[in-house]
Design an enzyme around this catalytic site. Structure first.
Site, PDB file in Angstrom:
ATOM      1  N   LYS A 105     -43.323  14.508  -9.553  1.00 57.73           N
ATOM      2  CA  LYS A 105     -43.083  13.430  -8.582  1.00 57.73           C
ATOM      3  C   LYS A 105     -41.634  13.443  -8.123  1.00 57.73           C
ATOM      4  O   LYS A 105     -41.352  13.411  -6.927  1.00 57.73           O
ATOM      5  CB  LYS A 105     -43.406  12.075  -9.238  1.00 57.73           C
ATOM      6  CG  LYS A 105     -42.886  10.885  -8.445  1.00 57.73           C
ATOM      7  CD  LYS A 105     -43.246   9.555  -9.076  1.00 57.73           C
ATOM      8  CE  LYS A 105     -42.307   9.068 -10.143  1.00 57.73           C
ATOM      9  NZ  LYS A 105     -41.049   8.467  -9.660  1.00 57.73           N
ATOM     10  N   ASN A 106     -40.707  13.479  -9.082  1.00 59.70           N
ATOM     11  CA  ASN A 106     -39.299  13.315  -8.717  1.00 59.70           C
ATOM     12  C   ASN A 106     -38.679  14.563  -8.092  1.00 59.70           C
ATOM     13  O   ASN A 106     -37.512  14.534  -7.686  1.00 59.70           O
ATOM     14  CB  ASN A 106     -38.481  12.836  -9.923  1.00 59.70           C
ATOM     15  CG  ASN A 106     -38.817  11.388 -10.249  1.00 59.70           C
ATOM     16  OD1 ASN A 106     -39.451  10.691  -9.459  1.00 59.70           O
ATOM     17  ND2 ASN A 106     -38.401  10.946 -11.426  1.00 59.70           N
TER      18      ASN A 106
ATOM     19  N   ARG B 274     -29.687  -0.997  -9.943  1.00 57.02           N
ATOM     20  CA  ARG B 274     -29.867   0.225  -9.159  1.00 57.02           C
ATOM     21  C   ARG B 274     -29.257   0.180  -7.754  1.00 57.02           C
ATOM     22  O   ARG B 274     -29.963   0.292  -6.749  1.00 57.02           O
ATOM     23  CB  ARG B 274     -31.348   0.600  -9.089  1.00 57.02           C
ATOM     24  CG  ARG B 274     -31.930   0.816 -10.468  1.00 57.02           C
ATOM     25  CD  ARG B 274     -33.343   1.277 -10.440  1.00 57.02           C
ATOM     26  NE  ARG B 274     -33.488   2.686 -10.138  1.00 57.02           N
ATOM     27  CZ  ARG B 274     -34.656   3.284  -9.991  1.00 57.02           C
ATOM     28  NH1 ARG B 274     -35.764   2.607 -10.107  1.00 57.02           N
ATOM     29  NH2 ARG B 274     -34.720   4.573  -9.725  1.00 57.02           N
ATOM     30  N   PRO B 275     -27.944   0.012  -7.665  1.00 56.39           N
ATOM     31  CA  PRO B 275     -27.301   0.052  -6.345  1.00 56.39           C
ATOM     32  C   PRO B 275     -27.310   1.465  -5.752  1.00 56.39           C
ATOM     33  O   PRO B 275     -27.644   2.432  -6.441  1.00 56.39           O
ATOM     34  CB  PRO B 275     -25.873  -0.397  -6.642  1.00 56.39           C
ATOM     35  CG  PRO B 275     -25.660  -0.140  -8.095  1.00 56.39           C
ATOM     36  CD  PRO B 275     -26.999  -0.178  -8.758  1.00 56.39           C
TER      37      PRO B 275
ATOM     38  N   GLN C 196     -23.087   4.929  -4.373  1.00 57.24           N
ATOM     39  CA  GLN C 196     -22.616   6.325  -4.427  1.00 57.24           C
ATOM     40  C   GLN C 196     -23.159   7.155  -3.268  1.00 57.24           C
ATOM     41  O   GLN C 196     -22.493   8.052  -2.770  1.00 57.24           O
ATOM     42  CB  GLN C 196     -23.010   6.988  -5.762  1.00 57.24           C
ATOM     43  CG  GLN C 196     -22.380   6.329  -6.977  1.00 57.24           C
ATOM     44  CD  GLN C 196     -20.861   6.309  -6.899  1.00 57.24           C
ATOM     45  OE1 GLN C 196     -20.217   7.337  -6.737  1.00 57.24           O
ATOM     46  NE2 GLN C 196     -20.298   5.122  -6.990  1.00 57.24           N
TER      47      GLN C 196
ATOM     48  N   ASP D 127     -36.503   8.499 -18.572  1.00 60.05           N
ATOM     49  CA  ASP D 127     -37.919   8.418 -18.203  1.00 60.05           C
ATOM     50  C   ASP D 127     -38.855   8.743 -19.377  1.00 60.05           C
ATOM     51  O   ASP D 127     -40.082   8.650 -19.233  1.00 60.05           O
ATOM     52  CB  ASP D 127     -38.224   9.348 -17.019  1.00 60.05           C
ATOM     53  CG  ASP D 127     -37.646   8.819 -15.716  1.00 60.05           C
ATOM     54  OD1 ASP D 127     -37.312   7.620 -15.658  1.00 60.05           O
ATOM     55  OD2 ASP D 127     -37.535   9.602 -14.755  1.00 60.05           O
TER      56      ASP D 127
ATOM     57  N   ARG E 112     -48.544   5.408  -9.501  1.00 60.25           N
ATOM     58  CA  ARG E 112     -47.384   5.907  -8.753  1.00 60.25           C
ATOM     59  C   ARG E 112     -46.927   7.263  -9.273  1.00 60.25           C
ATOM     60  O   ARG E 112     -46.351   8.044  -8.522  1.00 60.25           O
ATOM     61  CB  ARG E 112     -46.204   4.938  -8.900  1.00 60.25           C
ATOM     62  CG  ARG E 112     -46.437   3.609  -8.247  1.00 60.25           C
ATOM     63  CD  ARG E 112     -45.207   2.766  -8.336  1.00 60.25           C
ATOM     64  NE  ARG E 112     -44.069   3.466  -7.714  1.00 60.25           N
ATOM     65  CZ  ARG E 112     -42.847   2.969  -7.624  1.00 60.25           C
ATOM     66  NH1 ARG E 112     -42.593   1.776  -8.095  1.00 60.25           N
ATOM     67  NH2 ARG E 112     -41.881   3.659  -7.057  1.00 60.25           N
TER      68      ARG E 112
HETATM   69  N1  EPU Z   1     -26.218   4.105  -9.801  1.00 61.20           N
HETATM   70  C1  EPU Z   1     -25.219   3.350  -9.205  1.00 61.20           C
HETATM   71  N2  EPU Z   1     -24.919   3.595  -7.885  1.00 61.20           N
HETATM   72  C2  EPU Z   1     -25.570   4.529  -7.153  1.00 61.20           C
HETATM   73  C3  EPU Z   1     -26.590   5.285  -7.759  1.00 61.20           C
HETATM   74  C4  EPU Z   1     -26.894   5.058  -9.084  1.00 61.20           C
HETATM   75  O1  EPU Z   1     -24.618   2.497  -9.834  1.00 61.20           O
HETATM   76  O2  EPU Z   1     -25.245   4.684  -5.967  1.00 61.20           O
HETATM   77  C5  EPU Z   1     -26.552   3.880 -11.214  1.00 61.20           C
HETATM   78  C6  EPU Z   1     -27.966   3.339 -11.397  1.00 61.20           C
HETATM   79  O3  EPU Z   1     -28.005   1.935 -11.237  1.00 61.20           O
HETATM   80  C7  EPU Z   1     -28.293   3.792 -12.796  1.00 61.20           C
HETATM   81  C8  EPU Z   1     -27.576   5.155 -12.901  1.00 61.20           C
HETATM   82  O4  EPU Z   1     -26.595   5.132 -11.866  1.00 61.20           O
HETATM   83  O5  EPU Z   1     -27.729   2.904 -13.721  1.00 61.20           O
HETATM   84  C9  EPU Z   1     -28.453   6.376 -12.714  1.00 61.20           C
HETATM   85  O6  EPU Z   1     -29.310   6.197 -11.617  1.00 61.20           O
HETATM   86  P1  EPU Z   1     -29.831   7.380 -10.700  1.00 61.20           P
HETATM   87  O7  EPU Z   1     -29.253   7.208  -9.344  1.00 61.20           O
HETATM   88  O8  EPU Z   1     -29.646   8.683 -11.368  1.00 61.20           O
HETATM   89  O9  EPU Z   1     -31.365   7.049 -10.606  1.00 61.20           O
HETATM   90  P2  EPU Z   1     -32.287   7.346  -9.377  1.00 61.20           P
HETATM   91  O10 EPU Z   1     -31.799   8.569  -8.699  1.00 61.20           O
HETATM   92  O11 EPU Z   1     -32.479   6.120  -8.578  1.00 61.20           O
HETATM   93  C10 EPU Z   1     -33.942   8.971 -10.571  1.00 61.20           C
HETATM   94  C11 EPU Z   1     -35.410   9.002 -10.838  1.00 61.20           C
HETATM   95  C12 EPU Z   1     -35.762   7.929 -11.862  1.00 61.20           C
HETATM   96  C13 EPU Z   1     -34.966   8.232 -13.141  1.00 61.20           C
HETATM   97  C14 EPU Z   1     -33.474   8.272 -12.829  1.00 61.20           C
HETATM   98  C15 EPU Z   1     -32.611   8.669 -14.004  1.00 61.20           C
HETATM   99  C16 EPU Z   1     -36.249   9.801  -8.737  1.00 61.20           C
HETATM  100  C17 EPU Z   1     -37.034   9.536  -7.500  1.00 61.20           C
HETATM  101  N3  EPU Z   1     -36.129   8.788  -9.589  1.00 61.20           N
HETATM  102  O12 EPU Z   1     -33.663   7.656 -10.070  1.00 61.20           O
HETATM  103  O13 EPU Z   1     -37.136   8.054 -12.133  1.00 61.20           O
HETATM  104  O14 EPU Z   1     -35.202   7.231 -14.103  1.00 61.20           O
HETATM  105  O15 EPU Z   1     -33.224   9.227 -11.768  1.00 61.20           O
HETATM  106  O16 EPU Z   1     -32.969   9.918 -14.481  1.00 61.20           O
HETATM  107  O17 EPU Z   1     -35.799  10.909  -8.945  1.00 61.20           O
HETATM  108  C18 EPU Z   1     -39.317   7.294 -12.685  1.00 61.20           C
HETATM  109  O18 EPU Z   1     -39.759   8.404 -12.344  1.00 61.20           O
HETATM  110  O19 EPU Z   1     -40.038   6.451 -13.274  1.00 61.20           O
HETATM  111  C19 EPU Z   1     -37.926   6.943 -12.410  1.00 61.20           C
HETATM  112  C20 EPU Z   1     -37.470   5.698 -12.462  1.00 61.20           C
END
Ligand code: EPU
Length: 416
Positions: free
Chosen positions: A22-23, A121-122, A125, A304, A396
Site C-alpha cells: 500500500k505505502n 501528523r503535520p 516538512q 506500523d 484500507r
Molecule cells: N511529521 C512532522 N511534519 C511533517 C511530516 C511528518 O512533524 O511535515 C512527523 C509526524 O507527525 C510523525 C513523524 O514525523 O510524528 C513521521 O511521520 P511520517 O511523515 O514519516 O509519516 P507519513 O509519511 O505520514 C508514512 C506511512 C505510515 C507510517 C509512517 C511512519 C504512508 C502512506 N504512510 O506516513 O503508514 O506509519 O510513514 O513509518 O507511507 C499505515 O500504513 O498504517 C501508516 C500509518
C-alpha cells in the site's frame, strides 16, 4: 457497518501470497501526475486506499484503469490540480499529490489533512521543502494554495525523518531545474521503490534508500511500467499472527530483506524462521517469549508493526516494553486489548505488557489500520468469539484479509 467475527484458539497453518505494498503503491500512483505518458503499474493491491487515490487522481482528470493487479494511469492533461477535503480527510497520503502537481502544473490546491487517530501528523516538512525550491504556499480556508514558476533545485535538511515528506520532495525535484539534495531523508524501502519507478520514467536520482538523496531535475518525464514492491507490513502482520497462535506459515511473493528488524524480533520470541529470495517460513510451537520493541525510522522497528507486536506480547511468557517514538497517540489498541483480558500498563510512550496464558474473546473497536491488525491477532489467540467493529480500517490496508486468514485455517467471518 461491517464487523469481523473471529473464533480464536487455532494456530495459523498454510501458505498465502503477499500483496503489493500500500505505502509504495500510493506515492507511485501520484508519480503519474509527473508525465503526460501512461504509467503502467502491476502488483497493485486491491485496497480501499488505492481506490481512494484513484478517485482523487480521476478528479484531476487522470484516466485510471484497473484490471486485476494492473493499473494504468494516464495524466495526458491535468484539468484541475486540486485535492478536495472530502477525499483528503479520508486518507492523509493524499498530500502526496502536492509535489507532483506543483512540479507539473506550477500550481496546486490541496486540502490540509486535519487530525488523525494516531497523532497530530503535520505536513510542515513537505511545505518547508517545496518553499526552499521556490514555491509560495499559503493556507486559506483549510486549503494549501501552492504556486511556483518552475521549481528550483535546493539543499533541504529535513527536521525529522518523514516518509511521505521525502517522497513528495523527491517527486517535485524530479522536474525541478537543477540539483536537489534531500538530507535526513527517509530510508524506507517504499521510498526506494518510488525512486525506481521515477528512474524508469527518466528521472535522475541517486542515493534513494540512504539518508541523502540527490535528484537532478529533468524537463519532462516519460511513461514506464513498474511492479510495486511486496507489502512488508502485511508480511509482518501474518508472521506476528502465526507466532502468536503457535502456527506454521509460508508467505510467498514477499521481500525478506525489507523485514530485518521484524524477523529479528520474531526470532527473539522463539519462532523458527527460514527465508528464501521471495518467501518466508515461520514455525512456532510454543508460547512466544516476551520481546520488547522500540519503534524507529527504517531500518529500525516499524511503527506500523507496533500494534501487532503488542498483541503478540499479551500472550507471551514474561513482560515486554513496547515503546512508540514516531507517533504520539498510537496506543489506542492497548485499551481494546485490555478488554480481551490483556495485562497492559501505559507509561507515557511505553506500554508495559505482561503476557497472560489466555485472552478471552470480546467486542472491540478498531481505531486505525494497524491497531485493527493488532486486534485481529489478539482475536485469533483469544478463547471464544471476538468481534472487531469498524473494520473499514482493515479494508484500507489488508487485501482479502478474511480470505487469506481462512486459507490459513482461521475461523473468520465478516458480519454486517
Ligand atoms: N511529521 C512532522 N511534519 C511533517 C511530516 C511528518 O512533524 O511535515 C512527523 C509526524 O507527525 C510523525 C513523524 O514525523 O510524528 C513521521 O511521520 P511520517 O511523515 O514519516 O509519516 P507519513 O509519511 O505520514 C508514512 C506511512 C505510515 C507510517 C509512517 C511512519 C504512508 C502512506 N504512510 O506516513 O503508514 O506509519 O510513514 O513509518 O507511507 C499505515 O500504513 O498504517 C501508516 C500509518
Amino acid at each position: 457497518m461491517d464487523k469481523l467475527k473471529i473464533t480464536g484458539g487455532r494456530p495459523l497453518e498454510g501458505e498465502v501470497r503477499i500483496s503489493g505494498a500500500k505505502n509504495a503503491a500510493l506515492p507511485i500512483m501520484c508519480a503519474a501526475l509527473l508525465t503526460a505518458k501512461p504509467l503502467v503499474l502491476t502488483n497493485v493491491p486491491l485496497l480501499r486506499d488505492v481506490s481512494t487515490m484513484g478517485k482523487l487522481l480521476a478528479e484531476m482528470g487522470v484516466r485510471v484503469e484497473r484490471s486485476d493487479d494492473r493499473v494504468t494511469l494516464n495524466a495526458t492533461a491535468i484539468a484541475e490540480p486540486t485535492a478536495a477535503y472530502e477525499l483528503v480527510k479520508t486518507m492523509r497520503a493524499s498530500v502526496l499529490v502536492l509535489g507532483p502537481l506543483l512540479a507539473r502544473c506550477g500550481r496546486a490546491k490541496v486540502s490540509l489533512p486535519g487530525g488523525c487517530a494516531i497523532g497530530a501528523r503535520p505536513v510542515d516538512q513537505h511545505v518547508k521543502g517545496l518553499e526552499a525550491m521556490g514555491a509560495t504556499i499559503a493556507v486559506e480556508h483549510g486549503y494549501m494554495h501552492a504556486s511556483a514558476r518552475r521549481l528550483q533545485g535546493a539543499r533541504i535538511v529535513m527536521d525529522m525523518v518523514t516518509v511521505t515528506g521525502t517522497e513528495n520532495l523527491m517527486m517535485a525535484a524530479a522536474l525541478a531545474e537543477g540539483e536537489t539534495l534531500l538530507e535526513n531523508a527517509a530510508r524506507e524501502p517504499e521510498v526506494l521503490d518510488l525512486a525506481r519507478c521515477l528512474a524508469a520514467m527518466g528521472a535522475k536520482i541517486e542515493g534513494a534508500g540512504s539518508d541523502a538523496i540527490r535528484v537532478v531535475g529533468v524537463r519532462s518525464l516519460g511513461g514506464a511500467e513498474h511492479a510495486v514492491m511486496p507489502d512488508r507490513i502485511e508480511t509482518g502482520t501474518y508472521l506476528a499472527a502465526a507466532a502468536a497462535t503457535g502456527g506454521k506459515v509460508r508467505l510467498s511473493g514477499t521481500e525478506p530483506d525489507s523485514l530485518d528488524a521484524t524477523l529479528d524480533k520474531l526470532r527473539e520470541s522463539g519462532a523458527r524462521i527460514r527465508v528464501g529470495e521471495s518467501f518466508i517460513e515461520l514455525e512456532s510451537e510454543e508460547r512466544p517469549n516476551a520481546v520488547s520493541v522500540r519503534t524507529a525510522p527504517y531500518p529500525g522497528f516499524a511503527t506500523d508493526m507496533q500494534a501487532q507486536f503488542m498483541a503478540l506480547a499479551t500472550v507471551a511468557r514474561g513482560t515486554a516494553l513496547i515503546t512508540e517514538t514516531i507517533f504520539e497517540n498510537r496506543f489506542m489498541h492497548a485499551l481494546e486489548l485490555q478488554r480481551l483480558g490483556a495485562d497492559i500498563r501505559l507509561e507515557g510512550n511505553t506500554a508495559i505488557v505482561t503476557g497472560v496464558e489466555r485472552l478471552q474473546g470480546a467486542k472491540v473497536m478498531a481505531t486505525d489500520l494497524r491497531a485493527s491488525a493488532g486486534l485481529v491477532i489478539a482475536g485469533l489467540v483469544a478463547e471464544g468469539d471476538t468481534v472487531v467493529d469498524r473494520i473499514y480500517h482493515l479494508d484500507r490496508g489488508y487485501e482479502a484479509l478474511e480470505t487469506k486468514l481462512s486459507a490459513l485455517g482461521a475461523r473468520v467471518v465478516r458480519v454486517s
